[in-house]
Design a protein around this motif. Structure first.
Motif, PDB file in Angstrom:
ATOM      1  N   GLN A 132      44.663  28.214  43.207  1.00  0.00           N
ATOM      2  CA  GLN A 132      45.607  28.958  42.378  1.00  0.00           C
ATOM      3  C   GLN A 132      45.187  30.424  42.276  1.00  0.00           C
ATOM      4  OE1 GLN A 132      45.909  27.566  38.353  1.00  0.00           O
ATOM      5  NE2 GLN A 132      47.879  28.514  38.046  1.00  0.00           N
ATOM      6  N   LEU A 133      43.884  30.695  42.117  1.00  0.00           N
ATOM      7  CA  LEU A 133      43.380  32.059  42.043  1.00  0.00           C
ATOM      8  C   LEU A 133      43.664  32.803  43.345  1.00  0.00           C
ATOM      9  CD1 LEU A 133      41.819  34.240  40.477  1.00  0.00           C
ATOM     10  CD2 LEU A 133      39.723  33.272  41.426  1.00  0.00           C
ATOM     11  N   ALA A 134      43.465  32.131  44.477  1.00  0.00           N
ATOM     12  CA  ALA A 134      43.710  32.756  45.773  1.00  0.00           C
ATOM     13  C   ALA A 134      45.195  33.061  45.974  1.00  0.00           C
ATOM     14  CB  ALA A 134      43.203  31.854  46.897  1.00  0.00           C
ATOM     15  N   GLU A 135      46.062  32.185  45.489  1.00  0.00           N
ATOM     16  CA  GLU A 135      47.498  32.372  45.698  1.00  0.00           C
ATOM     17  C   GLU A 135      48.136  33.321  44.688  1.00  0.00           C
ATOM     18  OE1 GLU A 135      49.028  28.393  45.583  1.00  0.00           O
ATOM     19  OE2 GLU A 135      48.360  27.940  47.622  1.00  0.00           O
ATOM     20  N   LYS A 136      47.721  33.258  43.419  1.00  0.00           N
ATOM     21  CA  LYS A 136      48.394  34.029  42.370  1.00  0.00           C
ATOM     22  C   LYS A 136      47.561  35.172  41.810  1.00  0.00           C
ATOM     23  CE  LYS A 136      51.273  30.242  40.792  1.00  0.00           C
ATOM     24  NZ  LYS A 136      51.677  29.416  39.666  1.00  0.00           N
ATOM     25  N   GLY A 137      46.266  35.228  42.118  1.00  0.00           N
ATOM     26  CA  GLY A 137      45.407  36.234  41.517  1.00  0.00           C
ATOM     27  C   GLY A 137      45.034  35.820  40.104  1.00  0.00           C
ATOM     28  N   GLN A 138      44.490  36.762  39.362  1.00  0.00           N
ATOM     29  CA  GLN A 138      44.080  36.478  37.991  1.00  0.00           C
ATOM     30  C   GLN A 138      45.304  36.147  37.143  1.00  0.00           C
ATOM     31  OE1 GLN A 138      42.448  39.810  35.890  1.00  0.00           O
ATOM     32  NE2 GLN A 138      41.681  38.551  34.231  1.00  0.00           N
ATOM     33  N   ILE A 139      45.251  35.055  36.420  1.00  0.00           N
ATOM     34  CA  ILE A 139      46.340  34.652  35.542  1.00  0.00           C
ATOM     35  C   ILE A 139      46.000  35.106  34.132  1.00  0.00           C
ATOM     36  CG2 ILE A 139      47.605  32.694  34.576  1.00  0.00           C
ATOM     37  CD1 ILE A 139      47.040  31.269  37.277  1.00  0.00           C
ATOM     38  N   ILE A 140      46.912  35.853  33.526  1.00  0.00           N
ATOM     39  CA  ILE A 140      46.678  36.400  32.204  1.00  0.00           C
ATOM     40  C   ILE A 140      47.630  35.734  31.224  1.00  0.00           C
ATOM     41  CG2 ILE A 140      46.769  38.495  30.803  1.00  0.00           C
ATOM     42  CD1 ILE A 140      45.957  40.021  33.348  1.00  0.00           C
ATOM     43  N   GLU A 141      47.050  34.929  30.327  1.00  0.00           N
ATOM     44  CA  GLU A 141      47.850  34.200  29.350  1.00  0.00           C
ATOM     45  C   GLU A 141      47.431  34.471  27.918  1.00  0.00           C
ATOM     46  OE1 GLU A 141      47.049  30.274  30.825  1.00  0.00           O
ATOM     47  OE2 GLU A 141      48.842  30.288  32.091  1.00  0.00           O
ATOM     48  N   LYS A 142      46.180  34.889  27.713  1.00  0.00           N
ATOM     49  CA  LYS A 142      45.664  35.124  26.362  1.00  0.00           C
ATOM     50  C   LYS A 142      44.753  36.349  26.394  1.00  0.00           C
ATOM     51  CE  LYS A 142      42.089  31.591  27.058  1.00  0.00           C
ATOM     52  NZ  LYS A 142      42.306  31.448  28.463  1.00  0.00           N
ATOM     53  N   PRO A 143      44.497  36.956  25.219  1.00  0.00           N
ATOM     54  CA  PRO A 143      43.712  38.196  25.198  1.00  0.00           C
ATOM     55  C   PRO A 143      42.380  38.123  25.928  1.00  0.00           C
ATOM     56  CG  PRO A 143      44.692  37.832  23.066  1.00  0.00           C
ATOM     57  CD  PRO A 143      44.999  36.593  23.894  1.00  0.00           C
ATOM     58  N   SER A 144      41.643  37.034  25.787  1.00  0.00           N
ATOM     59  CA  SER A 144      40.325  36.967  26.426  1.00  0.00           C
ATOM     60  C   SER A 144      40.415  36.988  27.955  1.00  0.00           C
ATOM     61  CB  SER A 144      39.562  35.727  25.949  1.00  0.00           C
ATOM     62  OG  SER A 144      40.283  34.557  26.261  1.00  0.00           O
ATOM     63  N   ASP A 145      41.598  36.735  28.515  1.00  0.00           N
ATOM     64  CA  ASP A 145      41.772  36.775  29.967  1.00  0.00           C
ATOM     65  C   ASP A 145      41.662  38.187  30.534  1.00  0.00           C
ATOM     66  OD1 ASP A 145      42.174  34.032  30.002  1.00  0.00           O
ATOM     67  OD2 ASP A 145      44.364  34.189  30.054  1.00  0.00           O
ATOM     68  N   ILE A 146      41.812  39.212  29.685  1.00  0.00           N
ATOM     69  CA  ILE A 146      41.755  40.588  30.192  1.00  0.00           C
ATOM     70  C   ILE A 146      40.429  41.270  29.916  1.00  0.00           C
ATOM     71  CG2 ILE A 146      44.259  40.908  29.994  1.00  0.00           C
ATOM     72  CD1 ILE A 146      43.627  42.757  27.558  1.00  0.00           C
ATOM     73  N   ILE A 147      39.541  40.620  29.177  1.00  0.00           N
ATOM     74  CA  ILE A 147      38.299  41.256  28.758  1.00  0.00           C
ATOM     75  C   ILE A 147      37.201  41.037  29.787  1.00  0.00           C
ATOM     76  CG2 ILE A 147      36.533  41.379  26.936  1.00  0.00           C
ATOM     77  CD1 ILE A 147      39.404  42.221  26.060  1.00  0.00           C
ATOM     78  N   LYS A 148      36.519  42.129  30.145  1.00  0.00           N
ATOM     79  CA  LYS A 148      35.371  42.053  31.043  1.00  0.00           C
ATOM     80  C   LYS A 148      34.115  42.359  30.238  1.00  0.00           C
ATOM     81  CE  LYS A 148      37.699  43.943  35.115  1.00  0.00           C
ATOM     82  NZ  LYS A 148      37.621  45.037  36.109  1.00  0.00           N
ATOM     83  N   ASP A 149      32.992  41.900  30.720  1.00  0.00           N
ATOM     84  CA  ASP A 149      31.709  42.250  30.123  1.00  0.00           C
ATOM     85  C   ASP A 149      30.639  42.067  31.177  1.00  0.00           C
ATOM     86  OD1 ASP A 149      29.774  43.028  28.359  1.00  0.00           O
ATOM     87  OD2 ASP A 149      29.697  41.121  27.282  1.00  0.00           O
ATOM     88  N   PRO A 150      30.147  43.116  31.778  1.00  0.00           N
ATOM     89  CA  PRO A 150      30.375  44.508  31.424  1.00  0.00           C
ATOM     90  C   PRO A 150      31.526  45.127  32.222  1.00  0.00           C
ATOM     91  CG  PRO A 150      28.643  44.393  33.051  1.00  0.00           C
ATOM     92  CD  PRO A 150      29.073  42.965  32.765  1.00  0.00           C
ATOM     93  N   TYR A 151      31.950  46.306  31.763  1.00  0.00           N
ATOM     94  CA  TYR A 151      32.829  47.173  32.539  1.00  0.00           C
ATOM     95  C   TYR A 151      31.920  48.097  33.325  1.00  0.00           C
ATOM     96  CZ  TYR A 151      36.849  45.708  29.769  1.00  0.00           C
ATOM     97  OH  TYR A 151      37.841  44.975  29.185  1.00  0.00           O
ATOM     98  N   ILE A 152      32.224  48.308  34.586  1.00  0.00           N
ATOM     99  CA  ILE A 152      31.414  49.191  35.427  1.00  0.00           C
ATOM    100  C   ILE A 152      32.122  50.540  35.505  1.00  0.00           C
ATOM    101  CG2 ILE A 152      30.321  49.530  37.674  1.00  0.00           C
ATOM    102  CD1 ILE A 152      29.242  47.109  36.099  1.00  0.00           C
ATOM    103  N   LEU A 153      31.527  51.537  34.880  1.00  0.00           N
ATOM    104  CA  LEU A 153      32.141  52.864  34.792  1.00  0.00           C
ATOM    105  C   LEU A 153      31.404  53.883  35.651  1.00  0.00           C
ATOM    106  CD1 LEU A 153      32.804  52.953  30.926  1.00  0.00           C
ATOM    107  CD2 LEU A 153      34.236  51.996  32.744  1.00  0.00           C
ATOM    108  N   GLU A 154      30.938  53.439  36.798  1.00  0.00           N
ATOM    109  CA  GLU A 154      30.187  54.310  37.698  1.00  0.00           C
ATOM    110  C   GLU A 154      30.998  55.556  38.076  1.00  0.00           C
ATOM    111  OE1 GLU A 154      27.478  53.761  41.657  1.00  0.00           O
ATOM    112  OE2 GLU A 154      29.395  52.736  41.625  1.00  0.00           O
ATOM    113  N   PHE A 155      32.309  55.437  38.160  1.00  0.00           N
ATOM    114  CA  PHE A 155      33.180  56.527  38.584  1.00  0.00           C
ATOM    115  C   PHE A 155      33.154  57.726  37.632  1.00  0.00           C
ATOM    116  CE2 PHE A 155      35.619  53.415  36.209  1.00  0.00           C
ATOM    117  CZ  PHE A 155      36.235  54.184  35.235  1.00  0.00           C
TER     118      PHE A 155
END
Length: 172
Positions: A3-26
């Motif tokens: 499912q991940l390969a076919e649809k990518g990241q599935i976002i259904e709830k707030p925790s689905d969008i949170i990363k830890d850590p965020y890489i801010l090298e840019f």
């Protein structure tokens, strides 16, 4: 996995969008916290397109240093985004040092304000993310209510981890 390969990241709830850590090298800032929160914010705005990609799917930029007022006192949210997929505001507060319980309380106030006075009835509850250099998960868990799904604390790094650090993370 398929499912991940076919649809990518599935976002259904707030925790689905949170990363830890965020890489801010840019942003091009050194790893040591010798810069200010406003310098970090300026660099993120300068590199807004790259920062939106790091945040993930569905984010749109609303504003920086967004001011709101009540009881004759002014408050400012560092960065405000809207997530089209979750249909909610996402507030980001930047902290260059260690996360404190007061930071979580401040974000709770911001989120409560947005939920009560900014979002519309057809939008979902506001999400707050505190981006900090260092955090303790126990502090976050004890400070926030049980079952919290609106306030998140995530670390950020201004340089990519070394191969050795990545190996240690994978082994954990």
């Amino acid at each position: 996995m398929k499912q991940l390969a076919e649809k990518g990241q599935i976002i259904e709830k707030p925790s689905d969008i949170i990363k830890d850590p965020y890489i801010l090298e840019f942003v091009g800032l050194p790893e040591k916290a010798i810069y200010s929160e406003s310098k970090l914010e300026n660099q993120l705005i300068t590199e807004l397109e790259t920062f939106l990609l790091e945040l993930g799917k569905g984010f749109t930029f609303v504003g920086r240093q967004v001011r709101f007022t009540f009881d004759e006192e002014h408050f400012r949210v560092d960065l405000v985004f809207y997530n089209r997929l979750l249909r909610c505001f996402v507030l980001i507060d930047l902290k260059i040092g260690k996360l404190k319980h007061q930071d979580l309380g401040q974000m709770q106030m911001y989120v409560n304000y947005y939920d009560r006075f900014v979002k519309t009835d057809d939008e979902n509850k506001t999400i707050g993310i505190i981006l900090c250099k260092d955090k303790k998960d126990t502090l976050v868990e004890i400070t926030l209510p049980e079952g919290n799904n609106q306030i998140f604390a995530s670390r950020y790094q201004t340089i990519l981890p070394s191969k050795e650090e990545l190996k240690q993370l994978i082994e954990k």
